[in-house]
Write an enzyme that holds these catalytic residues in place. Structure first.
Site, PDB file in Angstrom:
ATOM      1  N   GLY A   1       0.789  -1.236   0.000  1.00  0.00           N
ATOM      2  CA  GLY A   1       0.000   0.000   0.000  1.00  0.00           C
ATOM      3  C   GLY A   1       0.815   1.277   0.000  1.00  0.00           C
ATOM      4  O   GLY A   1       0.311   2.338   0.367  1.00  0.00           O
TER       5      GLY A   1
ATOM      6  N   ARG B   1      -8.606 -15.907  -9.225  1.00  0.00           N
ATOM      7  CA  ARG B   1      -9.797 -15.375  -9.917  1.00  0.00           C
ATOM      8  C   ARG B   1     -10.493 -14.317  -9.076  1.00  0.00           C
ATOM      9  O   ARG B   1     -10.395 -14.288  -7.852  1.00  0.00           O
ATOM     10  CB  ARG B   1     -10.791 -16.507 -10.201  1.00  0.00           C
ATOM     11  CG  ARG B   1     -10.629 -17.104 -11.591  1.00  0.00           C
ATOM     12  CD  ARG B   1     -11.783 -18.048 -11.866  1.00  0.00           C
ATOM     13  NE  ARG B   1     -13.069 -17.353 -11.783  1.00  0.00           N
ATOM     14  CZ  ARG B   1     -14.195 -17.893 -11.304  1.00  0.00           C
ATOM     15  NH1 ARG B   1     -14.217 -19.106 -10.861  1.00  0.00           N
ATOM     16  NH2 ARG B   1     -15.310 -17.172 -11.277  1.00  0.00           N
TER      17      ARG B   1
ATOM     18  N   ASN C   1      -4.971   2.225 -13.184  1.00  0.00           N
ATOM     19  CA  ASN C   1      -3.986   1.327 -12.565  1.00  0.00           C
ATOM     20  C   ASN C   1      -2.604   1.938 -12.701  1.00  0.00           C
ATOM     21  O   ASN C   1      -2.352   2.710 -13.624  1.00  0.00           O
ATOM     22  CB  ASN C   1      -4.022  -0.021 -13.305  1.00  0.00           C
ATOM     23  CG  ASN C   1      -3.044  -1.036 -12.747  1.00  0.00           C
ATOM     24  OD1 ASN C   1      -2.897  -1.162 -11.520  1.00  0.00           O
ATOM     25  ND2 ASN C   1      -2.358  -1.755 -13.618  1.00  0.00           N
TER      26      ASN C   1
ATOM     27  N   HIS D   1       1.398   0.796 -13.142  1.00  0.00           N
ATOM     28  CA  HIS D   1       2.185  -0.382 -13.508  1.00  0.00           C
ATOM     29  C   HIS D   1       3.667  -0.010 -13.590  1.00  0.00           C
ATOM     30  O   HIS D   1       4.015   1.010 -14.182  1.00  0.00           O
ATOM     31  CB  HIS D   1       1.699  -0.947 -14.854  1.00  0.00           C
ATOM     32  CG  HIS D   1       2.417  -2.191 -15.231  1.00  0.00           C
ATOM     33  ND1 HIS D   1       2.094  -3.417 -14.697  1.00  0.00           N
ATOM     34  CD2 HIS D   1       3.493  -2.392 -16.026  1.00  0.00           C
ATOM     35  CE1 HIS D   1       2.933  -4.333 -15.178  1.00  0.00           C
ATOM     36  NE2 HIS D   1       3.796  -3.731 -15.986  1.00  0.00           N
TER      37      HIS D   1
ATOM     38  N   ASP E   1      -8.807  -1.775 -18.866  1.00  0.00           N
ATOM     39  CA  ASP E   1      -9.811  -2.467 -19.677  1.00  0.00           C
ATOM     40  C   ASP E   1      -9.725  -3.945 -19.317  1.00  0.00           C
ATOM     41  O   ASP E   1      -9.078  -4.294 -18.318  1.00  0.00           O
ATOM     42  CB  ASP E   1      -9.623  -2.164 -21.173  1.00  0.00           C
ATOM     43  CG  ASP E   1      -8.295  -2.682 -21.705  1.00  0.00           C
ATOM     44  OD1 ASP E   1      -7.634  -3.470 -20.984  1.00  0.00           O
ATOM     45  OD2 ASP E   1      -7.924  -2.306 -22.832  1.00  0.00           O
TER      46      ASP E   1
HETATM   47  C1  GRF Z   1       3.623  -1.190  -7.450  1.00  0.00           C
HETATM   48  O1  GRF Z   1       4.945  -1.381  -7.912  1.00  0.00           O
HETATM   49  C2  GRF Z   1       2.657  -1.087  -8.590  1.00  0.00           C
HETATM   50  O2  GRF Z   1       3.187  -0.490  -9.721  1.00  0.00           O
HETATM   51  C3  GRF Z   1       2.341  -2.531  -8.891  1.00  0.00           C
HETATM   52  O3  GRF Z   1       2.319  -3.141  -7.618  1.00  0.00           O
HETATM   53  C4  GRF Z   1       3.146  -2.426  -6.711  1.00  0.00           C
HETATM   54  C5  GRF Z   1       2.296  -2.050  -5.505  1.00  0.00           C
HETATM   55  O4  GRF Z   1       3.061  -1.496  -4.483  1.00  0.00           O
HETATM   56  N1  GRF Z   1       1.122  -2.634  -9.651  1.00  0.00           N
HETATM   57  P1  GRF Z   1       2.356  -0.862  -3.191  1.00  0.00           P
HETATM   58  O5  GRF Z   1       1.449  -1.923  -2.609  1.00  0.00           O
HETATM   59  O6  GRF Z   1       1.629   0.345  -3.614  1.00  0.00           O
HETATM   60  O7  GRF Z   1       3.493  -0.557  -2.274  1.00  0.00           O
END
Ligand code: GRF
Length: 193
Positions: free
Chosen positions: A12, A65, A109, A111, A143
């Site tokens: 988080g 899932r 999201n 990434h 999506d």
């Molecule tokens: C981050 O690196 C994010 O890009 C990926 O998962 C990780 C989550 O980290 N999707 P956190 O739980 O916010 O520390």
């Protein structure tokens, strides 16, 4: 005011960065609800420490899932909390209909790569293994694909010769924590908030 719902499965730190940006006045929003599919995830503890309401998305017995009925229930919880924009922050299940339909163009999201390169898990490790000179961070609309969807914002992160997966991941996270609140603000303006 823009009302956010955050879904995460892990530590988080991005949720924390969003909350910090709100507290410092950089992001005009509030987090109304934090949801996790992992009852032991630190994201829930972090949120509770800041008096943000939390709830668990119970997908048992499914390990990966996100069953339709649970997505329906999740959409209801988010609507009840008045959520305008859903932010995935390290959420490890694929979101599909009906949640996608209920929050059409309102699920984003973050990434840890320059999408479309290195979708999926441990993208920082994929980048080190591929030997590329740079990777980055992407915030995108969700999506029904995995890490597909229109890109809202991206930032490059260089990869140095001495980097391993852990050092690169740490540098990527610093960029994530700045980019996500900015991208939320930028996208919210587009939505008319
Ligand atoms: C981050 O690196 C994010 O890009 C990926 O998962 C990780 C989550 O980290 N999707 P956190 O739980 O916010 O520390």
């Amino acid at each position: 005011m823009l009302t956010l719902g955050i879904l995460g499965s892990g530590s988080g730190s991005n949720m924390q960065a969003i909350q910090d940006a709100i507290a410092s006045g950089k992001l005009r929003a509030r987090i109304a609800l934090v949801l996790s599919d992992n009852p032991d995830a630190f994201i829930l503890e972090r949120a509770q420490m800041q008096d943000i309401p939390v709830d668990v998305i119970d997908c048992a017995p499914h390990r990966t899932r996100f069953p339709e009925s649970v997505q329906e229930e999740t959409a209801k919880k988010l609507k009840r909390a008045g959520v305008d924009l859903v932010c995935l922050a390290g959420f490890l299940r694929l979101v599909k209909a009906p949640l996608l339909e209920e929050f059409h163009t309102r699920i984003i999201n973050i990434h840890p790569s320059l999408l479309p390169a290195f979708p999926g898990l441990e993208s920082w490790k994929q980048a080190v293994d591929a030997g590329v000179p740079e990777t980055g961070v992407t915030v995108h609309l969700v999506d029904s694909g995995m890490d597909t969807g229109p890109i809202i914002s991206q930032e490059v992160v260089p990869i140095f010769p001495h980097d391993d997966a852990a050092t690169l991941h740490a540098r990527i996270q610093v960029v994530e924590h700045q980019l996500y609140p900015e991208a939320i603000s930028q996208y919210a303006q587009k939505l008319g908030f």
